[in-house]
Design an enzyme around this catalytic site. Sequence first.
Site, mmCIF file in Angstrom:
data_model
loop_
_atom_site.group_PDB
_atom_site.id
_atom_site.type_symbol
_atom_site.label_atom_id
_atom_site.label_comp_id
_atom_site.label_asym_id
_atom_site.label_seq_id
_atom_site.Cartn_x
_atom_site.Cartn_y
_atom_site.Cartn_z
ATOM 1 N N LYS A 182 0.355 -3.804 -20.519
ATOM 2 C CA LYS A 182 1.482 -4.653 -19.996
ATOM 3 C C LYS A 182 2.918 -3.909 -20.207
ATOM 4 C CE LYS A 182 0.115 -7.161 -18.078
ATOM 5 N NZ LYS A 182 -1.101 -7.363 -17.643
ATOM 6 N N CYS A 204 0.103 -3.067 0.518
ATOM 7 C CA CYS A 204 0.518 -3.301 1.876
ATOM 8 C C CYS A 204 0.264 -4.719 2.457
ATOM 9 C CB CYS A 204 -0.524 -2.547 2.998
ATOM 10 S SG CYS A 204 -0.473 -0.791 2.543
ATOM 11 N N HIS A 249 -8.485 9.926 -36.389
ATOM 12 C CA HIS A 249 -8.933 11.135 -35.770
ATOM 13 C C HIS A 249 -8.138 11.910 -34.765
ATOM 14 C CE1 HIS A 249 -12.750 9.951 -37.566
ATOM 15 N NE2 HIS A 249 -12.425 8.478 -37.566
ATOM 16 N N TRP A 281 2.604 0.436 1.456
ATOM 17 C CA TRP A 281 2.340 0.919 -0.006
ATOM 18 C C TRP A 281 1.644 2.408 0.425
ATOM 19 C CZ3 TRP A 281 -1.502 2.679 -3.429
ATOM 20 C CH2 TRP A 281 -0.973 3.029 -4.622
ATOM 21 N N GLU A 316 -4.602 -4.548 -23.962
ATOM 22 C CA GLU A 316 -3.836 -5.218 -22.951
ATOM 23 C C GLU A 316 -2.443 -5.296 -22.979
ATOM 24 O OE1 GLU A 316 -4.437 -5.964 -19.896
ATOM 25 O OE2 GLU A 316 -3.311 -7.828 -19.548
ATOM 26 N N GLU A 355 3.191 -0.757 -18.129
ATOM 27 C CA GLU A 355 3.202 -1.193 -16.425
ATOM 28 C C GLU A 355 4.817 -1.677 -15.878
ATOM 29 O OE1 GLU A 355 0.410 -3.356 -14.652
ATOM 30 O OE2 GLU A 355 0.350 -4.816 -16.573
ATOM 31 N N ARG A 411 3.078 -7.875 -3.216
ATOM 32 C CA ARG A 411 1.820 -6.905 -3.393
ATOM 33 C C ARG A 411 2.282 -5.592 -3.694
ATOM 34 N NH1 ARG A 411 -2.692 -9.316 0.086
ATOM 35 N NH2 ARG A 411 -3.187 -7.161 0.670
ATOM 36 N N LYS A 468 -0.210 -5.130 -6.327
ATOM 37 C CA LYS A 468 -0.978 -6.385 -6.883
ATOM 38 C C LYS A 468 -2.390 -6.295 -6.487
ATOM 39 C CE LYS A 468 -1.453 -10.473 -8.883
ATOM 40 N NZ LYS A 468 -1.437 -10.110 -10.342
ATOM 41 N N ASN A 511 -3.752 -1.963 6.916
ATOM 42 C CA ASN A 511 -4.032 -2.026 5.477
ATOM 43 C C ASN A 511 -5.282 -1.467 5.285
ATOM 44 O OD1 ASN A 511 -1.749 -3.554 5.210
ATOM 45 N ND2 ASN A 511 -2.859 -5.268 4.271
ATOM 46 N N GLY A 512 -5.267 -0.374 4.273
ATOM 47 C CA GLY A 512 -6.527 0.306 4.174
ATOM 48 C C GLY A 512 -6.479 1.803 4.229
#
Length: 597
Positions: free
Chosen positions: A473, A2, A492, A75, A469, A476, A27, A592, A101-102
């Site tokens: 990457k 947002c 396993h 968002w 990581e 996403e 964002r 973001k 926002n929130g």
Amino acid sequence: MCGIMGVVGAKDAVSILVEGLQHLSYRGYDAAGVAVLTDKGQIEIRKSAGSLDKLKSLLVGEPVNGRTGVGHTRWATHGAPTDCNAHPHTDASGKLAVIHNGIIENERALRQKLAGEGYVFRSQTDTEVVAHLIAKYLGETCDLHCALQKTLQIISGAYALVVMYADEPDRIYAARKDSPLVIGIGKDAGYVASDIPALLPYTREMLLLEDGDVARVTKDAVIVWDRDDVITERLPKTITWDQEAADKGEHMTFMDKEIDEQPDAAERLLASPLMRHAVPERVSFVACGSAYHASIIGRELLGRLAQIPADVKIASEMRYEPELPLDDTLCLAVSQSGETADTLAALRQSKRRGAKAAAIVNVQDSSIAREAESVQWMHAGPEIAVATTKGYTTQILSLLRLALEWGKTREVLSARDAREWEEQLNRIPGLMRETLADRDRVDQFATAHIAPRLVFFIGRGLDYATALEGALKLKEISYLNAEAYAAGELKHGPIALIENDALVVAVCTQSELTSKTISNIREVKARGASVLALCRKSDEARLKAEADEVWTLPDAPDAVMPLLAILPLQRLAYETALLRGCSVDKPRNLAKSVTVE
Ligand code: F6R
């Protein structure tokens, strides 16, 4: 997550709102809208689900003019990303517009109560509850300030709220709790935004609101009330970044630019002072996503270089653990944005349990930076692409420096070791440049492997963190099915998924562990997988005998290798995403700065 933009007293509010929202679009968002107070004293709303381009077309078809307005990129959290759930939201009279926002946590109870009192809801959002509540108090002979304060006493959760009211046309109000808000002081106008880059084209004089603050912004003044509703002074800061740092420049995308900026960011960080903090008995890392992966590396480095025991917690999981005392522990929160809600909550919980609090943060004046007793700044510069790159490597480098410093203080490292490490640290930016220069091999590989059914990243020790990581990457931004495993865990269970069409990326940079990972390469090759191996130059011949493709990295101490090994994997994710036509800087469903729990 947002974006908020507001302006009072400008010649053309709409163009400022749209430009500001454009700067905040990194964002992540799925709807956008503006509310503008026209010269006739009416609030007009234009909003729609989808991209800012859709909002712009709407504004071309139905233009609106005014000097004061608020704008928002949403968002979705409460309610789907539809036109009607897009912000701004209004009260029944249409005289009041709210953006937020929130998350308002007691939204459901408040909605039921207001519905019982006859308020009619047009959206599924928690924000509309705020609009009706303020309207209700305005109806009880309050002015906007008083109605907003009463509303803030009733709502719970996290918010950055901006409100405008047709009957008080020369001002907008802003309120924050656990979600950032910045006020911009312009020559002829006042501004408010959720993030600094949105305001840089208009002013560098900014005032950063603190939790519980309410601000009244007019074209030539700002008044701030603290959480007790007492007028308080918040000193403006002059922001020194240049706009270019927040622009793409020559690059096609922010991610491309930020991958390339990593050696410079490392140089800046190495030239900056190190956080001062007494050497801790033990460390407990709290972090999310890539910062969690950086923390795994931090845990290993503290153990190896300073003999300090450490553990790493996924911040969102911490709230469910038993609240045992943490008296001898330093809680180290690792966060690029400094606003990740789960990391902030974990830091607060650790403090309540008796831990000391420090943080590794990039964004100045962010909530986590403010609540930590000591801060190690990452000096990465603004990171705009949703997928972190320079944020991640500056987190690792910060942790390496801290581990070395504490190792020196505890005399785990001799004076000679410490001097040698100084030299090794100074080599890092150059080694990163050398690693990044080899771009063609990555491009060719990405073109040949554009759609594998399954990609496994494997590694041991520090290489396992790099595997985690690398897989994050790739998944996403290219939406490929990529998972990471500690190489020894394959047998396993996960190895059952390996067939002819699987791709395995084996990270083999740790001197003592490469032979062991080679046996895992053999296991997956025997079951039909193609293998890409990443290793030091000195191990090239060994790995060439095992893997289908080998990418070499400059030789450096084991502890430095995670800073190099991740670079081609970032580039691989980037090129694959481009080839697959994905939105690299703003991947689907992601934001973001994750300011909700
Ligand atoms: C992945 C990514 C996220 C963040 C995570 C924590 O590329 O960017 O996993 O690392 O959301 O963010 P910060 O570091 O801002 O707390």
